[in-house]
Design an enzyme around this catalytic site. Sequence first.
Site, short mmCIF file in Angstrom:
data_model
loop_
_atom_site.label_atom_id
_atom_site.label_comp_id
_atom_site.label_asym_id
_atom_site.label_seq_id
_atom_site.Cartn_x
_atom_site.Cartn_y
_atom_site.Cartn_z
N HIS A 1 37.81 51.95 33.49
CA HIS A 1 38.78 51.21 32.66
C HIS A 1 38.25 51.10 31.24
CE1 HIS A 1 40.68 49.02 36.35
NE2 HIS A 1 41.16 50.23 36.18
N HIS B 1 30.22 41.27 38.29
CA HIS B 1 31.43 41.84 38.89
C HIS B 1 31.51 43.34 38.64
CE1 HIS B 1 32.61 37.70 39.32
NE2 HIS B 1 32.64 37.52 38.01
N HIS C 1 34.94 50.44 38.40
CA HIS C 1 35.16 49.85 39.73
C HIS C 1 34.73 50.91 40.74
CE1 HIS C 1 37.62 46.47 38.18
NE2 HIS C 1 37.95 47.34 37.23
N HIS D 1 34.45 49.52 31.59
CA HIS D 1 33.72 49.14 32.79
C HIS D 1 34.22 49.97 33.96
CE1 HIS D 1 37.38 46.64 32.83
NE2 HIS D 1 37.36 46.93 34.12
N THR E 1 42.98 42.98 36.21
CA THR E 1 42.82 43.02 37.67
C THR E 1 41.78 42.02 38.17
OG1 THR E 1 41.14 44.76 37.65
CG2 THR E 1 43.45 45.47 37.69
N GLU F 1 40.84 51.04 41.97
CA GLU F 1 41.75 49.89 42.04
C GLU F 1 43.18 50.36 42.26
OE1 GLU F 1 40.75 46.93 38.79
OE2 GLU F 1 40.20 46.05 40.73
ZN LIG Z 1 38.83 46.94 35.50
#
Ligand SMILES: [Zn+2]
Length: 400
Positions: free
Chosen positions: A151, A100, A128, A126, A232, A138
């Site tokens: 994040h 992910h 996004h 991590h 999230t 996000e």
């Molecule tokens: Zn995140």
Amino acid sequence: MSCARLGLSLLLLAALGWAEDERGSEDSAHPKREGPGHSHWSYADKAQWQSSFPDCGGQRQSPIDIDTNSTVFGHELQPIVLAGYNLDPSERLSLRNNGHTVVLKLPGSLTIASGYSQEYRAKQLHLHWGSPEGPGSEHTVDGRRYDGELHMVYYNPSYRSFEEAMRQPGGLAVLAAFLQVGPEDNVHYQPLLEQLPEVQEEGKETTVAGFNIKGLLPSNLSRYYRYSGSLTTPPCFQTVNWTVFNQTVLLSQKQILLLESTLQGDDDEALQNNFRLTQSLHGRKVLASFQAAISARQAPLPGDGSPPLTPTPDGATKRSTDRAPRAGAGCSPCADSEKQLGFSLQTAHVLAGLFGVLFAVTALTFLIYVHKQRSQNRRPASQSKPNVSYTAASMDEQTL
Ligand SMILES: [Zn+2]
Ligand SMILES: *[C@@H]1O[C@H](CO)[C@@H](O)[C@H](O)[C@H]1NC(C)=O
């Protein structure tokens, strides 16, 4: 006239949104093969997360759109102070592609010493991102999606473990920073980015020599937004005290492209657009550590959230920052000019408004009719396929 039209468009949009909501709840009424707590989820089926993870349908979900005009100044919000981030290269950190995102494990010795009412201890960080076709942060600010988002995840050490803290109110804190294309390479991101090819496939893991983790964050840690929200991703626990920094972090076009096009997720497909859509506030307040009205008049700092100035070498609309619909384009132009308009124009105004209302009522009636028809003809086979791939961010916004 444009005010009346804007009002009516909003009414229509609201009606459309309502129709989508109804469809969503219809979908989730169908039982899923997978039971609660099932760990296989994907960004392609994010509309179905809540059927396996009930918290994902809660009222304090993340991410959100931060409407800067609605934020409330919180004078108690002190600058974020970090301690213990300059790691020695002899310390090896695990870096893993979990299908992910890419996760860098962080030692608990990294803490948020100030900026919250309690101390928090680091767990991991991590990212996004989007794809070469569109941005992938996000959170959004005034409807604008940034290229990526970092994040850093923390837990309250008064709980025995991260796993326990993530289920408790106030158990977690996340520091979030927007990534944005800038003119040059960001050296702080190099240790992480250069290891990405090593973890190309889902489940792969490598180690990274310790470096200055604080360099991944913006230099200004005193201007931020604060709200309570959730993880999230499933299980979407609503236990996160969010900090979203106002200053963005600049990476080169090349670095952002590397992030967008190196990793693979499920089924060896490119791991892209790993962001969740923004969630409703449901009455929550978003605090700001600074007063926007004053700062808006100041000269913008580099990376303060203004659109990137460098044109993209490979052209097109790639880094267009105006894909996301901007809320509240405003009624001010008509307010200014109206005073000078004569009586006949006023009449025309009223007539136009009347026609607009008639049109809206007709459209609403039609929507209600369509909805009723849909409810009557529920066909299990007609469900939206979980394999739909969402590429354009603008398309995603409309599914909300
Ligand atoms: Zn995140
Ligand atoms: C930073 O704050 C300014 C002033 O409110 C705002 O215009 C801008 O959009 C913000 N940017 C981000 C990324 O929060």
